[in-house]
Write an enzyme that holds these catalytic residues in place. Structure first.
Site, PDB file in Angstrom:
ATOM      1  CE  LYS A   1      85.838  -1.557  36.037  1.00 15.52           C
ATOM      2  NZ  LYS A   1      86.585  -0.315  35.841  1.00 15.52           N
TER       3      LYS A   1
ATOM      4  NE  ARG B   1      82.153   4.352  38.173  1.00 20.05           N
ATOM      5  CZ  ARG B   1      81.712   3.281  37.518  1.00 20.05           C
ATOM      6  NH1 ARG B   1      82.307   2.123  37.657  1.00 20.05           N
ATOM      7  NH2 ARG B   1      80.677   3.386  36.701  1.00 20.05           N
TER       8      ARG B   1
HETATM    9  N1  HH2 Z   1      84.602   1.786  35.160  1.00 15.76           N
HETATM   10  C1  HH2 Z   1      83.437   1.664  34.506  1.00 15.76           C
HETATM   11  C2  HH2 Z   1      82.675   2.806  34.176  1.00 15.76           C
HETATM   12  N2  HH2 Z   1      83.079   4.030  34.544  1.00 15.76           N
HETATM   13  N3  HH2 Z   1      84.656   5.430  35.602  1.00 15.76           N
HETATM   14  C3  HH2 Z   1      85.820   5.590  36.260  1.00 15.76           C
HETATM   15  N4  HH2 Z   1      86.234   6.804  36.618  1.00 15.76           N
HETATM   16  N5  HH2 Z   1      86.604   4.509  36.577  1.00 15.76           N
HETATM   17  C4  HH2 Z   1      86.259   3.231  36.247  1.00 15.76           C
HETATM   18  O1  HH2 Z   1      87.022   2.285  36.548  1.00 15.76           O
HETATM   19  C5  HH2 Z   1      85.034   3.032  35.539  1.00 15.76           C
HETATM   20  C6  HH2 Z   1      84.245   4.179  35.230  1.00 15.76           C
HETATM   21  C7  HH2 Z   1      82.948   0.316  34.112  1.00 15.76           C
HETATM   22  O2  HH2 Z   1      82.155  -0.234  35.136  1.00 15.76           O
HETATM   23  P1  HH2 Z   1      80.556  -0.239  35.138  1.00 15.76           P
HETATM   24  O3  HH2 Z   1      80.016   1.155  35.144  1.00 15.76           O
HETATM   25  O4  HH2 Z   1      80.106  -1.084  36.260  1.00 15.76           O
HETATM   26  O5  HH2 Z   1      80.160  -0.994  33.830  1.00 15.76           O
HETATM   27  P2  HH2 Z   1      79.651  -0.522  32.398  1.00 15.76           P
HETATM   28  O6  HH2 Z   1      80.719   0.310  31.771  1.00 15.76           O
HETATM   29  O7  HH2 Z   1      79.421  -1.807  31.661  1.00 15.76           O
HETATM   30  O8  HH2 Z   1      78.390   0.284  32.578  1.00 15.76           O
END
Ligand code: HH2
Length: 338
Positions: A274, A309
Site C-alpha cells: 500500500k 493478507r
Molecule cells: N485491502 C484491499 C482489498 N481487500 N480486504 C481486507 N480484509 N483488508 C484489506 O486491507 C484489503 C482487503 C486492497 O488491496 P488489493 O486487493 O491489493 O487492491 P485492489 O483493491 O486495488 O484490488
C-alpha cells in the site's frame, strides 16, 4: 463505548506472569495500557485476562495460534498493484497453485477497492471470480478460499463454487443482504473498517483518535453481526489500512494493533504494497514495495495478528518462518509442513 486497553505484546523469553496473546504460541503479554489515562499496569486476572489470552476459534479449519498468510489473487483489470496480471482462468489457477505452497488462505477479488475505484456490476464480479474458484477446486487445490466482495450475490455464488470465507471491506454495510446471507451460510466473515467508500475515501480522512474510533466502529459491526444471527466465532476483524486513512493514521493503527485483541476476535491485516509503504520506504512503484510489506507483516505477527493478507506469499512465508523460529515459537520449522 467501553474504555480501550492495549496489551503490550512481547516475543522471546517469557516473564513469570506471561499469558499468550490471543492464544498465540509466540506472542505473550503480562501488562496492559489503558488507552487514555493511567500508565501501564499488570493485567487483571479474570475476564480481562481471559478475553485477551484466549485462543480464537479456528477459521476454515486453520488453528490461529500462529500467523496465517492470506495470498491475494486479484482477478481484476485495475487493482492498484496487480491489476491485469491474471487475464484468464488458467493464469489464475496457475497462480493459485504457486501460492498454495506458502499461503494458508487464497483471497480472490473481482472488484478493486483502491482509492478512486468505481463499483463493478455484480454480474461482472461474479463472471470474474466464480469460474476461477470453481477451476481451483476442480484442479484439486484444497486451500481455504475467501471471496473479497461487498456484495451478497457475489458472496453466495462464490460460496456455491467452493469458497469458504467472506472478506467484506464494507463490514456488511454496502449490501443489506450480506448479513442475512452470512448468518444463513454460517461461514467466517472478515469485517473491515473503512471511512467513506473507495471513490472518495482518501479525499480528507479525519479522526480525533483513529485507534479508538476504529475499535468503536468494529465493536458496532460485531453487534450488528450478532444481531443478524452470525456467530461470534465466525467474526474476523480488520482495521482497514489505507481505507480512508492518512499515512499517520495507518502508522498509528499499525503501532497499536494489539488494541484490537480486546474485541475478542481474530485480527486480519492487509497492508501489502500500500501507498504508505511506498512513501515511508521510498518505493514509488507498487511492485517495488515487497521489502516494506515484509517489515509490516513481521510487525503484525509480533502484535499477535492472526491473518496477514499479502501479495508476495512465498517471500512472506520465508520471512515469517524465520521470525517465528527466532522469536520462540515452539517450532518455527513446523510451518513448512502445513
Ligand atoms: N485491502 C484491499 C482489498 N481487500 N480486504 C481486507 N480484509 N483488508 C484489506 O486491507 C484489503 C482487503 C486492497 O488491496 P488489493 O486487493 O491489493 O487492491 P485492489 O483493491 O486495488 O484490488
Amino acid at each position: 463505548m467501553s474504555a480501550r486497553i492495549e496489551p503490550l505484546a512481547r516475543s522471546g523469553r517469557r516473564s513469570l506472569n506471561a499469558l499468550p496473546l490471543a492464544g498465540s504460541a509466540h506472542v505473550w503479554f503480562d501488562t496492559v495500557r489503558p488507552w487514555s489515562g493511567d500508565a501501564v499496569r499488570a493485567v487483571a486476572r479474570g475476564p480481562e485476562s481471559d478475553r485477551l489470552s484466549a485462543l480464537r476459534a479456528p477459521v476454515a479449519g486453520l488453528a490461529l495460534d500462529r500467523p496465517r498468510i492470506m495470498g491475494i489473487l486479484n482477478v481484476t483489470p485495475d487493482s492498484f498493484s496487480d491489476g491485469g496480471d491474471l487475464p484468464s482462468v488458467e493464469a489464475a489457477v496457475t497462480r493459485a497453485r504457486e501460492m498454495a505452497y506458502a499461503a494458508d488462505i487464497l483471497d480472490i477479488g473481482g472488484e478493486s477497492t483502491r482509492p478512486g475505484a468505481d463499483p463493478v456490476p455484480e454480474t461482472e464480479e461474479i463472471a470474474r471470480t466464480v469460474p476461477v474458484i470453481a477451476a481451483i477446486r476442480e484442479a484439486g487445490l484444497a486451500t481455504p478460499i475467501s471471496i473479497d466482495t461487498r456484495k451478497a450475490a457475489v458472496a453466495a455464488a462464490a460460496l456455491d463454487a467452493g469458497a469458504d470465507i467472506v472478506n467484506d471491506v464494507s463490514a456488511m454495510s454496502y449490501d443489506t443482504a450480506m448479513a442475512g446471507l452470512l448468518a444463513e451460510r454460517d461461514v467466517p466473515v472478515c469485517l473491515m473498517h473503512a471511512q467513506g467508500d473507495p471513490k472518495t475515501m482518501q479525499a480528507n480522512p479525519t479522526y480525533d483518535d483513529v485507534v479508538a474510533e476504529v475499535a468503536d466502529y468494529l465493536e458496532t459491526r460485531i453487534e450488528a453481526a450478532l444481531a443478524a444471527g452470525i456467530g461470534r466465532d465466525r467474526i474476523i476483524l480488520d482495521p482497514g489500512i489505507g481505507f480512508g486513512k492518512t499515512l499517520q493514521h495507518n502508522v498509528s493503527l499499525l503501532r497499536h494493533l494489539a488494541v484490537y485483541h480486546d474485541l475478542g476476535c481474530p485480527i486480519l491485516l492487509g497492508a501489502s504494497r500500500k501507498r504508505f509503504i511506498g512513501t515511508l520506504g521510498g518505493a514509488e512503484a507498487a511492485k517495488d514495495r515487497m521489502p516494506g510489506s515484509l517489515a509490516v507483516a513481521l510487525h503484525a505477527a509480533a502484535q499477535g495478528v492472526q491473518i496477514i493478507r499479502v501479495h508476495d506469499v512465498a517471500q512472506t512465508r520465508q520471512a515469517m518462518n524465520l521470525h517465528l523460529a527466532l522469536n520462540g515459537a515452539p517450532n518455527g520449522t513446523e510451518h513448512e509442513a502445513d
